[in-house]
Design a protein around this motif. Structure first.
Motif, PDB file in Angstrom:
ATOM      1  N   LYS A  84      41.417  33.625  37.595  1.00 15.81           N
ATOM      2  CA  LYS A  84      41.825  34.714  38.464  1.00 15.81           C
ATOM      3  C   LYS A  84      42.733  34.197  39.567  1.00 15.81           C
ATOM      4  CE  LYS A  84      37.809  37.702  37.776  1.00 15.81           C
ATOM      5  NZ  LYS A  84      36.731  38.472  38.425  1.00 15.81           N
ATOM      6  N   SER A  85      43.651  35.065  39.972  1.00 14.64           N
ATOM      7  CA  SER A  85      44.527  34.772  41.091  1.00 14.64           C
ATOM      8  C   SER A  85      44.123  35.642  42.272  1.00 14.64           C
ATOM      9  CB  SER A  85      45.983  35.077  40.728  1.00 14.64           C
ATOM     10  OG  SER A  85      46.433  34.213  39.710  1.00 14.64           O
ATOM     11  N   THR A  86      44.305  35.105  43.466  1.00 14.85           N
ATOM     12  CA  THR A  86      43.991  35.836  44.688  1.00 14.85           C
ATOM     13  C   THR A  86      45.209  35.863  45.593  1.00 14.85           C
ATOM     14  OG1 THR A  86      41.678  35.130  44.574  1.00 14.85           O
ATOM     15  CG2 THR A  86      42.465  35.995  46.685  1.00 14.85           C
ATOM     16  N   VAL A  87      45.634  37.063  45.974  1.00 13.99           N
ATOM     17  CA  VAL A  87      46.761  37.238  46.897  1.00 13.99           C
ATOM     18  C   VAL A  87      46.236  37.984  48.109  1.00 13.99           C
ATOM     19  CG1 VAL A  87      49.077  38.159  47.212  1.00 13.99           C
ATOM     20  CG2 VAL A  87      48.372  37.331  44.964  1.00 13.99           C
ATOM     21  N   ARG A  88      46.508  37.446  49.289  1.00 13.36           N
ATOM     22  CA  ARG A  88      45.950  38.012  50.518  1.00 13.36           C
ATOM     23  C   ARG A  88      47.055  38.480  51.447  1.00 13.36           C
ATOM     24  NH1 ARG A  88      40.768  36.796  53.062  1.00 13.36           N
ATOM     25  NH2 ARG A  88      40.794  37.364  55.285  1.00 13.36           N
ATOM     26  N   SER A  89      46.827  39.634  52.073  1.00 14.18           N
ATOM     27  CA  SER A  89      47.722  40.142  53.113  1.00 14.18           C
ATOM     28  C   SER A  89      46.869  40.465  54.335  1.00 14.18           C
ATOM     29  CB  SER A  89      48.466  41.386  52.624  1.00 14.18           C
ATOM     30  OG  SER A  89      47.571  42.484  52.497  1.00 14.18           O
ATOM     31  N   ALA A  90      47.477  41.081  55.331  1.00 10.01           N
ATOM     32  CA  ALA A  90      46.726  41.402  56.543  1.00 10.01           C
ATOM     33  C   ALA A  90      45.607  42.411  56.275  1.00 10.01           C
ATOM     34  CB  ALA A  90      47.675  41.955  57.607  1.00 10.01           C
ATOM     35  N   TRP A  91      45.828  43.320  55.319  1.00 10.23           N
ATOM     36  CA  TRP A  91      44.873  44.382  55.054  1.00 10.23           C
ATOM     37  C   TRP A  91      44.040  44.173  53.798  1.00 10.23           C
ATOM     38  CZ3 TRP A  91      44.197  49.423  57.384  1.00 10.23           C
ATOM     39  CH2 TRP A  91      44.969  49.632  58.542  1.00 10.23           C
ATOM     40  N   LEU A  92      44.563  43.440  52.827  1.00 10.47           N
ATOM     41  CA  LEU A  92      43.944  43.393  51.506  1.00 10.47           C
ATOM     42  C   LEU A  92      43.795  41.970  50.987  1.00 10.47           C
ATOM     43  CD1 LEU A  92      45.993  46.227  49.762  1.00 10.47           C
ATOM     44  CD2 LEU A  92      43.623  46.413  50.540  1.00 10.47           C
ATOM     45  N   GLY A 105      40.657  44.798  44.508  1.00 10.20           N
ATOM     46  CA  GLY A 105      40.922  44.274  45.842  1.00 10.20           C
ATOM     47  C   GLY A 105      39.833  44.641  46.821  1.00 10.20           C
ATOM     48  N   LEU A 106      39.806  43.916  47.928  1.00 11.52           N
ATOM     49  CA  LEU A 106      38.882  44.162  49.020  1.00 11.52           C
ATOM     50  C   LEU A 106      39.678  44.537  50.260  1.00 11.52           C
ATOM     51  CD1 LEU A 106      35.955  43.918  50.194  1.00 11.52           C
ATOM     52  CD2 LEU A 106      36.551  41.549  50.779  1.00 11.52           C
ATOM     53  N   VAL A 107      39.297  45.634  50.909  1.00 13.40           N
ATOM     54  CA  VAL A 107      39.959  46.052  52.147  1.00 13.40           C
ATOM     55  C   VAL A 107      39.387  45.224  53.293  1.00 13.40           C
ATOM     56  CG1 VAL A 107      40.521  47.975  53.655  1.00 13.40           C
ATOM     57  CG2 VAL A 107      40.204  48.378  51.212  1.00 13.40           C
ATOM     58  N   LEU A 108      40.261  44.560  54.038  1.00 18.07           N
ATOM     59  CA  LEU A 108      39.826  43.615  55.065  1.00 18.07           C
ATOM     60  C   LEU A 108      39.683  44.247  56.445  1.00 18.07           C
ATOM     61  CD1 LEU A 108      42.095  40.592  54.042  1.00 18.07           C
ATOM     62  CD2 LEU A 108      39.713  41.015  53.390  1.00 18.07           C
ATOM     63  N   VAL A 109      40.476  45.276  56.739  1.00 17.31           N
ATOM     64  CA  VAL A 109      40.438  45.903  58.064  1.00 17.31           C
ATOM     65  C   VAL A 109      40.616  47.411  57.912  1.00 17.31           C
ATOM     66  CG1 VAL A 109      41.331  43.865  59.280  1.00 17.31           C
ATOM     67  CG2 VAL A 109      42.929  45.563  58.374  1.00 17.31           C
ATOM     68  N   GLY A 110      40.509  48.130  59.040  1.00 16.15           N
ATOM     69  CA  GLY A 110      40.770  49.569  59.024  1.00 16.15           C
ATOM     70  C   GLY A 110      39.530  50.384  58.699  1.00 16.15           C
ATOM     71  N   ARG A 111      39.734  51.673  58.486  1.00 19.12           N
ATOM     72  CA  ARG A 111      38.606  52.586  58.288  1.00 19.12           C
ATOM     73  C   ARG A 111      37.881  52.364  56.968  1.00 19.12           C
ATOM     74  NH1 ARG A 111      41.491  58.408  56.882  1.00 19.12           N
ATOM     75  NH2 ARG A 111      43.557  57.592  56.318  1.00 19.12           N
ATOM     76  N   PHE A 112      38.545  51.698  56.021  1.00 17.00           N
ATOM     77  CA  PHE A 112      37.904  51.411  54.734  1.00 17.00           C
ATOM     78  C   PHE A 112      37.465  49.948  54.630  1.00 17.00           C
ATOM     79  CE2 PHE A 112      40.897  54.937  53.800  1.00 17.00           C
ATOM     80  CZ  PHE A 112      39.969  55.893  53.416  1.00 17.00           C
ATOM     81  N   GLU A 113      37.348  49.277  55.744  1.00 17.71           N
ATOM     82  CA  GLU A 113      36.998  47.851  55.758  1.00 17.71           C
ATOM     83  C   GLU A 113      35.714  47.593  54.956  1.00 17.71           C
ATOM     84  OE1 GLU A 113      35.877  44.271  58.943  1.00 17.71           O
ATOM     85  OE2 GLU A 113      36.533  46.250  59.654  1.00 17.71           O
ATOM     86  N   GLY A 114      35.778  46.553  54.109  1.00 18.17           N
ATOM     87  CA  GLY A 114      34.619  46.172  53.306  1.00 18.17           C
ATOM     88  C   GLY A 114      34.515  46.892  51.984  1.00 18.17           C
TER      89      GLY A 114
END
Length: 232
Positions: A84-92, A105-114
């Protein structure tokens, strides 16, 4: 007579199954359950063939063989865990399975965090896309996921959603750790392994093959970062 033979076969199969489950480990039981269906179908096909119903029994045996092959491949993939490959941004934080091309993907911040993307409804995903319109990297990562899950999502989306025209909340120059995660490699991978992983991934993410330009760019960047170690 055919029914009698069939009942005897089922009884024998049941007794053998109960004996196995009584003595096997949980891991062995789990693997066997995946193969029990093909085995039962093959036995039924064999019994019918012996009983003179070969026109019915033979196709059942062939179906069992094909089913068994699929189950064996699936078990093999589960054992190896898949690359598997993992690409990370500020939000995802997005994962791409090399074998299947599936993304999550996993949401890292914001109203859908986690929240994981596969758990979110289509409406929630479109709300998330609206939240990301000012972060180009995160927006393009989400677009890559939406293109796979909801191929026609752009037709019904707000014109501003998915445009990704805002600033990039960038993560700075790509680190070696990020590059290894993007290519799905362990630290210290050889140049041959880097190139092989890069070629494999580009077959999944290249825009000309139905992929995403941003992901392709990140994969190319990861290759360049790691290959510099082998040319210095």
């Amino acid at each position: 007579m055919t029914i009698l033979i069939l009942l005897v076969g089922i009884a024998a199969f049941t007794i053998l199954g109960l004996y196995f489950f009584a003595s096997a480990s949980p891991a062995q039981v789990a693997r066997t359950l995946h193969l029990a269906g093909p085995a039962a179908l093959a036995i039924l096909g064999g019994i019918l063939s012996v009983a003179g119903r070969i026109s019915v029994g033979a196709p059942l045996v062939m179906m069992a063989v094909a089913w068994y092959g699929r189950q064996r491949r699936r078990i093999g993939q589960q054992r190896t865990g898949g690359q598997k490959s993992t690409v990370r941004s500020a939000w995802l934080e997005m994962e791409l399975d090399h074998d299947s091309g599936d993304m999550d993907g996993l949401v890292l911040v914001g109203r859908f965090e986690g929240r994981r993307l596969y758990e979110m409804s289509d409406a929630d995903l479109m709300d998330l896309a609206a939240d990301l319109r000012d972060d180009r990297e995160s927006a393009e990562l989400l677009e890559a996921y939406l293109d796979r899950r909801m191929p026609g999502w752009r037709d019904d989306a707000d014109p501003d959603v998915g445009a990704g025209h805002g600033s990039t909340h960038g993560t700075g120059p790509m680190t070696h750790e990020e590059a290894y995660k993007i290519l799905g490699l362990e630290p210290g991978a050889s140049a041959v392994e880097v190139r092989k992983a890069h070629r494999s991934l580009m077959q999944r993410v290249h825009p000309d093959l139905g992929g995403n330009a941003f992901l392709a760019q990140r994969v190319n960047e990861a290759r360049d970062v790691l290959l510099r170690d082998h040319t210095d």
